[in-house]
Scaffold this motif. Structure first.
Motif, PDB file in Angstrom:
ATOM      1  N   UNK A  97      28.105  49.458  23.679  1.00  0.00           N
ATOM      2  CA  UNK A  97      26.849  49.520  22.929  1.00  0.00           C
ATOM      3  C   UNK A  97      25.731  50.146  23.763  1.00  0.00           C
ATOM      4  N   UNK A  98      25.994  50.429  25.023  1.00  0.00           N
ATOM      5  CA  UNK A  98      24.995  51.049  25.880  1.00  0.00           C
ATOM      6  C   UNK A  98      24.597  52.418  25.329  1.00  0.00           C
ATOM      7  N   UNK A  99      23.296  52.589  25.105  1.00  0.00           N
ATOM      8  CA  UNK A  99      22.796  53.826  24.501  1.00  0.00           C
ATOM      9  C   UNK A  99      21.276  53.755  24.443  1.00  0.00           C
ATOM     10  N   UNK A 100      20.677  54.890  24.108  1.00  0.00           N
ATOM     11  CA  UNK A 100      19.287  54.907  23.702  1.00  0.00           C
ATOM     12  C   UNK A 100      19.271  54.682  22.192  1.00  0.00           C
ATOM     13  N   UNK A 101      18.509  53.689  21.768  1.00  0.00           N
ATOM     14  CA  UNK A 101      18.430  53.349  20.351  1.00  0.00           C
ATOM     15  C   UNK A 101      17.157  53.937  19.764  1.00  0.00           C
ATOM     16  N   UNK A 102      17.323  54.617  18.624  1.00  0.00           N
ATOM     17  CA  UNK A 102      16.225  55.305  17.973  1.00  0.00           C
ATOM     18  C   UNK A 102      15.953  54.729  16.599  1.00  0.00           C
ATOM     19  N   UNK A 103      14.689  54.560  16.294  1.00  0.00           N
ATOM     20  CA  UNK A 103      14.258  54.234  14.952  1.00  0.00           C
ATOM     21  C   UNK A 103      14.087  55.546  14.189  1.00  0.00           C
ATOM     22  N   UNK A 104      14.407  55.517  12.890  1.00  0.00           N
ATOM     23  CA  UNK A 104      14.351  56.727  12.086  1.00  0.00           C
ATOM     24  C   UNK A 104      13.761  56.421  10.719  1.00  0.00           C
ATOM     25  N   UNK A 105      13.087  57.392  10.136  1.00  0.00           N
ATOM     26  CA  UNK A 105      12.506  57.250   8.806  1.00  0.00           C
ATOM     27  C   UNK A 105      12.880  58.448   7.952  1.00  0.00           C
ATOM     28  N   UNK A 106      13.235  58.169   6.711  1.00  0.00           N
ATOM     29  CA  UNK A 106      13.588  59.234   5.792  1.00  0.00           C
ATOM     30  C   UNK A 106      13.299  58.837   4.363  1.00  0.00           C
ATOM     31  N   UNK A 107      13.522  59.753   3.453  1.00  0.00           N
ATOM     32  CA  UNK A 107      13.192  59.503   2.060  1.00  0.00           C
ATOM     33  C   UNK A 107      14.388  59.058   1.238  1.00  0.00           C
ATOM     34  N   UNK A 108      15.576  58.998   1.876  1.00  0.00           N
ATOM     35  CA  UNK A 108      16.793  58.586   1.184  1.00  0.00           C
ATOM     36  C   UNK A 108      17.469  57.497   2.010  1.00  0.00           C
ATOM     37  N   UNK A 109      18.524  56.920   1.488  1.00  0.00           N
ATOM     38  CA  UNK A 109      19.346  56.005   2.281  1.00  0.00           C
ATOM     39  C   UNK A 109      19.912  56.813   3.443  1.00  0.00           C
ATOM     40  N   UNK A 110      19.598  56.396   4.650  1.00  0.00           N
ATOM     41  CA  UNK A 110      19.909  57.194   5.831  1.00  0.00           C
ATOM     42  C   UNK A 110      21.254  56.818   6.421  1.00  0.00           C
ATOM     43  N   UNK A 111      22.162  57.770   6.491  1.00  0.00           N
ATOM     44  CA  UNK A 111      23.419  57.562   7.212  1.00  0.00           C
ATOM     45  C   UNK A 111      23.758  58.748   8.110  1.00  0.00           C
ATOM     46  N   UNK A 112      22.976  59.819   8.015  1.00  0.00           N
ATOM     47  CA  UNK A 112      23.209  61.032   8.806  1.00  0.00           C
ATOM     48  C   UNK A 112      21.892  61.503   9.413  1.00  0.00           C
TER      49      UNK A 112
ATOM     50  N   UNK B 104      11.645  61.574  10.417  1.00  0.00           N
ATOM     51  CA  UNK B 104      10.894  61.211  11.617  1.00  0.00           C
ATOM     52  C   UNK B 104      11.748  60.371  12.545  1.00  0.00           C
ATOM     53  N   UNK B 105      11.563  60.590  13.852  1.00  0.00           N
ATOM     54  CA  UNK B 105      12.255  59.830  14.887  1.00  0.00           C
ATOM     55  C   UNK B 105      11.245  59.140  15.791  1.00  0.00           C
ATOM     56  N   UNK B 106      11.642  57.969  16.295  1.00  0.00           N
ATOM     57  CA  UNK B 106      10.892  57.349  17.369  1.00  0.00           C
ATOM     58  C   UNK B 106      11.309  57.945  18.696  1.00  0.00           C
ATOM     59  N   UNK B 107      10.702  57.452  19.768  1.00  0.00           N
ATOM     60  CA  UNK B 107      10.982  58.006  21.094  1.00  0.00           C
ATOM     61  C   UNK B 107      12.213  57.391  21.738  1.00  0.00           C
ATOM     62  N   UNK B 108      12.685  56.284  21.200  1.00  0.00           N
ATOM     63  CA  UNK B 108      13.900  55.645  21.688  1.00  0.00           C
ATOM     64  C   UNK B 108      13.626  54.544  22.697  1.00  0.00           C
ATOM     65  N   UNK B 109      14.551  53.601  22.779  1.00  0.00           N
ATOM     66  CA  UNK B 109      14.484  52.530  23.760  1.00  0.00           C
ATOM     67  C   UNK B 109      15.889  52.330  24.334  1.00  0.00           C
ATOM     68  N   UNK B 110      15.968  52.190  25.646  1.00  0.00           N
ATOM     69  CA  UNK B 110      17.259  52.109  26.327  1.00  0.00           C
ATOM     70  C   UNK B 110      17.827  50.704  26.260  1.00  0.00           C
ATOM     71  N   UNK B 111      19.083  50.617  25.881  1.00  0.00           N
ATOM     72  CA  UNK B 111      19.838  49.364  25.931  1.00  0.00           C
ATOM     73  C   UNK B 111      21.036  49.597  26.848  1.00  0.00           C
ATOM     74  N   UNK B 112      21.143  48.753  27.862  1.00  0.00           N
ATOM     75  CA  UNK B 112      22.256  48.858  28.794  1.00  0.00           C
ATOM     76  C   UNK B 112      22.975  47.514  28.838  1.00  0.00           C
ATOM     77  N   UNK B 113      24.279  47.553  28.590  1.00  0.00           N
ATOM     78  CA  UNK B 113      25.087  46.338  28.579  1.00  0.00           C
ATOM     79  C   UNK B 113      26.087  46.425  29.728  1.00  0.00           C
ATOM     80  N   UNK B 114      25.963  45.507  30.661  1.00  0.00           N
ATOM     81  CA  UNK B 114      26.866  45.502  31.809  1.00  0.00           C
ATOM     82  C   UNK B 114      28.073  44.617  31.526  1.00  0.00           C
TER      83      UNK B 114
END
Length: 122
Positions: A90-105, A111-121
């Protein structure tokens, strides 16, 4: 214009939980569907979770289903991603996203956020 600001990332151990937040702002923000994506090093950005366009349903990637939960506050301006039973993959940069439809792609995102890092050891 919609602004998205993520928070809540960090370094955790496998099996731990973490909750990410995304604060959305902008004049028309309530018209948008909010979702989460992630991007691991060397990999494509991938869909994680979203609300349906009407907001009555949620959808998850198979890799997180049953472990992650997307939710939002009553005003609809903050969306959360509760992540339980975290794994090293699950380690990744996680991004929030906004769109006008149900988002799967990524193509569904306006619009994108700047991201937040999640690191799982392990």
């Amino acid at each position: 214009q919609v602004q998205l600001v993520e928070s809540g990332g960090g370094l955790v151990q496998a099996g731990d939980s973490l909750r990410l937040s995304c604060a959305a702002s902008g004049r028309t923000v309530t018209s948008y569907v909010l979702a989460w994506f992630r991007q691991a090093p060397g990999k494509e950005r991938e869909f994680v979770a979203t609300f349906s366009r009407r907001g009555s349903s949620t959808y998850y990637a198979g890799s997180v289903k049953g472990r992650f939960t997307i939710s939002r506050d009553n005003a609809g301006n903050t969306v959360y991603l509760q992540m339980n039973s975290l794994k090293p993959e699950d380690t990744a940069v996680y991004y929030c996203a906004a769109g006008m439809v149900t988002i799967t792609r990524q193509q569904d995102v306006n619009y994108w956020g700047q991201g937040t890092q999640v690191t799982v050891s392990s």
